[in-house]
Structures are given as structure tokens and as C-alpha cells.
Design a protein around this motif. Sequence first.
Motif, PDB file in Angstrom:
ATOM      1  N   MET A 142       0.826  -1.207   0.000  1.00 10.41           N
ATOM      2  CA  MET A 142       0.000   0.000   0.000  1.00 10.41           C
ATOM      3  C   MET A 142       0.860   1.257   0.000  1.00 10.41           C
ATOM      4  N   ALA A 143       1.928   1.260   0.776  1.00 11.17           N
ATOM      5  CA  ALA A 143       2.800   2.431   0.821  1.00 11.17           C
ATOM      6  C   ALA A 143       3.369   2.722  -0.570  1.00 11.17           C
ATOM      7  N   ALA A 144       3.832   1.698  -1.254  1.00  8.75           N
ATOM      8  CA  ALA A 144       4.362   1.900  -2.609  1.00  8.75           C
ATOM      9  C   ALA A 144       3.285   2.474  -3.524  1.00  8.75           C
ATOM     10  N   GLN A 145       2.084   1.918  -3.443  1.00 14.59           N
ATOM     11  CA  GLN A 145       0.995   2.412  -4.295  1.00 14.59           C
ATOM     12  C   GLN A 145       0.644   3.853  -3.952  1.00 14.59           C
ATOM     13  N   ARG A 146       0.498   4.144  -2.661  1.00 12.71           N
ATOM     14  CA  ARG A 146       0.103   5.491  -2.243  1.00 12.71           C
ATOM     15  C   ARG A 146       1.188   6.523  -2.547  1.00 12.71           C
ATOM     16  N   LEU A 147       2.438   6.082  -2.613  1.00 11.60           N
ATOM     17  CA  LEU A 147       3.544   6.995  -2.910  1.00 11.60           C
ATOM     18  C   LEU A 147       3.791   7.134  -4.411  1.00 11.60           C
ATOM     19  N   GLY A 148       2.935   6.521  -5.225  1.00 13.05           N
ATOM     20  CA  GLY A 148       3.019   6.672  -6.674  1.00 13.05           C
ATOM     21  C   GLY A 148       4.023   5.780  -7.356  1.00 13.05           C
ATOM     22  N   GLU A 149       4.484   4.750  -6.669  1.00 13.67           N
ATOM     23  CA  GLU A 149       5.472   3.825  -7.227  1.00 13.67           C
ATOM     24  C   GLU A 149       4.725   2.656  -7.885  1.00 13.67           C
ATOM     25  N   LYS A 150       4.145   2.920  -9.039  1.00  8.86           N
ATOM     26  CA  LYS A 150       3.225   1.981  -9.685  1.00  8.86           C
ATOM     27  C   LYS A 150       3.848   0.617  -9.990  1.00  8.86           C
ATOM     28  N   ASP A 151       5.034   0.612 -10.586  1.00  4.62           N
ATOM     29  CA  ASP A 151       5.667  -0.657 -10.934  1.00  4.62           C
ATOM     30  C   ASP A 151       6.018  -1.467  -9.680  1.00  4.62           C
ATOM     31  N   LYS A 152       6.558  -0.780  -8.694  1.00  2.00           N
ATOM     32  CA  LYS A 152       6.905  -1.445  -7.438  1.00  2.00           C
ATOM     33  C   LYS A 152       5.647  -1.990  -6.768  1.00  2.00           C
ATOM     34  N   ALA A 153       4.582  -1.193  -6.743  1.00  2.00           N
ATOM     35  CA  ALA A 153       3.330  -1.637  -6.123  1.00  2.00           C
ATOM     36  C   ALA A 153       2.771  -2.861  -6.846  1.00  2.00           C
ATOM     37  N   ALA A 154       2.820  -2.873  -8.165  1.00  2.00           N
ATOM     38  CA  ALA A 154       2.320  -4.011  -8.934  1.00  2.00           C
ATOM     39  C   ALA A 154       3.135  -5.264  -8.637  1.00  2.00           C
ATOM     40  N   ALA A 155       4.459  -5.126  -8.586  1.00  2.00           N
ATOM     41  CA  ALA A 155       5.328  -6.274  -8.291  1.00  2.00           C
ATOM     42  C   ALA A 155       5.064  -6.784  -6.874  1.00  2.00           C
ATOM     43  N   MET A 156       4.904  -5.874  -5.934  1.00  3.60           N
ATOM     44  CA  MET A 156       4.651  -6.276  -4.551  1.00  3.60           C
ATOM     45  C   MET A 156       3.273  -6.922  -4.402  1.00  3.60           C
ATOM     46  N   THR A 157       2.313  -6.463  -5.183  1.00  3.07           N
ATOM     47  CA  THR A 157       0.980  -7.057  -5.157  1.00  3.07           C
ATOM     48  C   THR A 157       1.046  -8.507  -5.625  1.00  3.07           C
ATOM     49  N   ARG A 158       1.792  -8.745  -6.697  1.00  2.49           N
ATOM     50  CA  ARG A 158       1.963 -10.125  -7.186  1.00  2.49           C
ATOM     51  C   ARG A 158       2.699 -10.973  -6.146  1.00  2.49           C
ATOM     52  N   GLU A 159       3.691 -10.383  -5.490  1.00  2.00           N
ATOM     53  CA  GLU A 159       4.442 -11.095  -4.452  1.00  2.00           C
ATOM     54  C   GLU A 159       3.536 -11.457  -3.272  1.00  2.00           C
ATOM     55  N   LEU A 160       2.657 -10.568  -2.921  1.00  2.00           N
ATOM     56  CA  LEU A 160       1.714 -10.821  -1.824  1.00  2.00           C
ATOM     57  C   LEU A 160       0.833 -12.028  -2.147  1.00  2.00           C
ATOM     58  N   ILE A 161       0.357 -12.103  -3.370  1.00  2.00           N
ATOM     59  CA  ILE A 161      -0.470 -13.235  -3.803  1.00  2.00           C
ATOM     60  C   ILE A 161       0.335 -14.528  -3.746  1.00  2.00           C
ATOM     61  N   GLU A 162       1.572 -14.464  -4.198  1.00  2.00           N
ATOM     62  CA  GLU A 162       2.438 -15.643  -4.231  1.00  2.00           C
ATOM     63  C   GLU A 162       2.808 -16.130  -2.827  1.00  2.00           C
ATOM     64  N   LYS A 163       3.127 -15.196  -1.938  1.00  2.00           N
ATOM     65  CA  LYS A 163       3.600 -15.567  -0.607  1.00  2.00           C
ATOM     66  C   LYS A 163       2.489 -15.935   0.372  1.00  2.00           C
ATOM     67  N   LEU A 164       1.266 -15.439   0.124  1.00  2.00           N
ATOM     68  CA  LEU A 164       0.170 -15.700   1.061  1.00  2.00           C
ATOM     69  C   LEU A 164      -1.073 -16.232   0.349  1.00  2.00           C
ATOM     70  N   PRO A 165      -0.911 -17.315  -0.413  1.00  2.00           N
ATOM     71  CA  PRO A 165      -2.060 -17.852  -1.155  1.00  2.00           C
ATOM     72  C   PRO A 165      -3.153 -18.323  -0.201  1.00  2.00           C
ATOM     73  N   GLY A 166      -4.393 -18.154  -0.641  1.00  2.00           N
ATOM     74  CA  GLY A 166      -5.516 -18.630   0.157  1.00  2.00           C
ATOM     75  C   GLY A 166      -5.858 -17.768   1.356  1.00  2.00           C
TER      76      GLY A 166
END
Length: 173
Positions: A107-131
Motif C-alpha cells: 500500500m505504501a508503494a501504491q500510495r507513494l506513486g510507485e506503480k511498478d513497485k506496487a504491482a510487483a509487490m501485489t503479485r508477491e503478496l499473492i504468491e507468498k500468502l495464497p488462500g
Amino acid sequence: GGAEMYRAVRAHEAGDAAAFQSHFAKAKEHLARCVAIVKEIPQYAVTCHAITVGSYSTMTDRLPPAERKAGWLTARESYTALVAIHGADFDKIPVHFRGEILAGLTMAAQRLGEKDKAAAMTRELIEKLPGTPYAVFAKRWLDKPETMAKTKLNCATCHDSGRLAAVQARLKT
């Protein structure tokens, strides 16, 4: 600090600029002092950083726009400190805590306007915490990126129905 942050947000939403400034100054002072204590008493690090991220990550979007960048930067500093504190054991801490930290950093990356970083971290969140609810909310962010600025990823499991039932039952006795 968290209580003062809440009071500041409520004052801002009520249009009371003077009360907002007073409460917000106190909030920042208390939360900064909490983090500063860590230098003298390192065993308080997790608690101080958790209080700080809890206050900033839940309230910053409700602050006046001019205060939001600093709020998210402060939150990110404490989230990053929490990751560092756990170090190699980060992946072993309970899902709720990992989820809150990873969601907050995203969220911090997204709110700070770091779009690419936020997108990568969002995918990482899905990968690391499935279900988990974190993965569900993160998937929604990827499916509908236009909702990112208006929605959140954190505080996904703190207030589940029945979560406090055992505590409440003990209090009744």
C-alpha cells in the motif's frame, strides 16, 4: 499516538483545522517518541513499530492531502524496520503479521506513486500468502487497478467475526 491520530482525523473530517493541527502534532510527537525509544530499549522495537504502522497505515488516507506522503513514508519506514527485525525468520512469523507487513509495504508503494513497485509487490503478496484474505484483496488490485487508490490491503483479518469471542467470554466471568 494512535488515539491522537484518530482525533486528528476526526477533527479534519469535521472541518476543525485548529483541532486537527493540535491533535496531529501530538500524534506525530508521540509516535516519533515511541520509535526513538527503540534506540534506548531495543526490546520495544516490534511494539513501537507496530503501533506506528497501525496508526499511520489506517489513518493516513484520511489525512489532508498535504500530509499523506509523509504519513506513508513514515509507515513504510516502520514496516521496513519490522521486516529487518524478523530477518531470516520473517517467513516463519504468523500469517496475520506477515500479511499486515507485506500489505502495508505494498500500500505504501501504491500510495507513494510507485506503480511498478506496487504491482510487483501485489503479485508477491499473492504468491507468498495464497488462500488468505491478503491474496484475495491483492488479486482484486491486479484485476481492477483503478480501485487501488480507493481500497486497502491491510487490516484484512483483525476484525473477523468471532475473533474476540474467547476474550469476551473470559471478561464476562
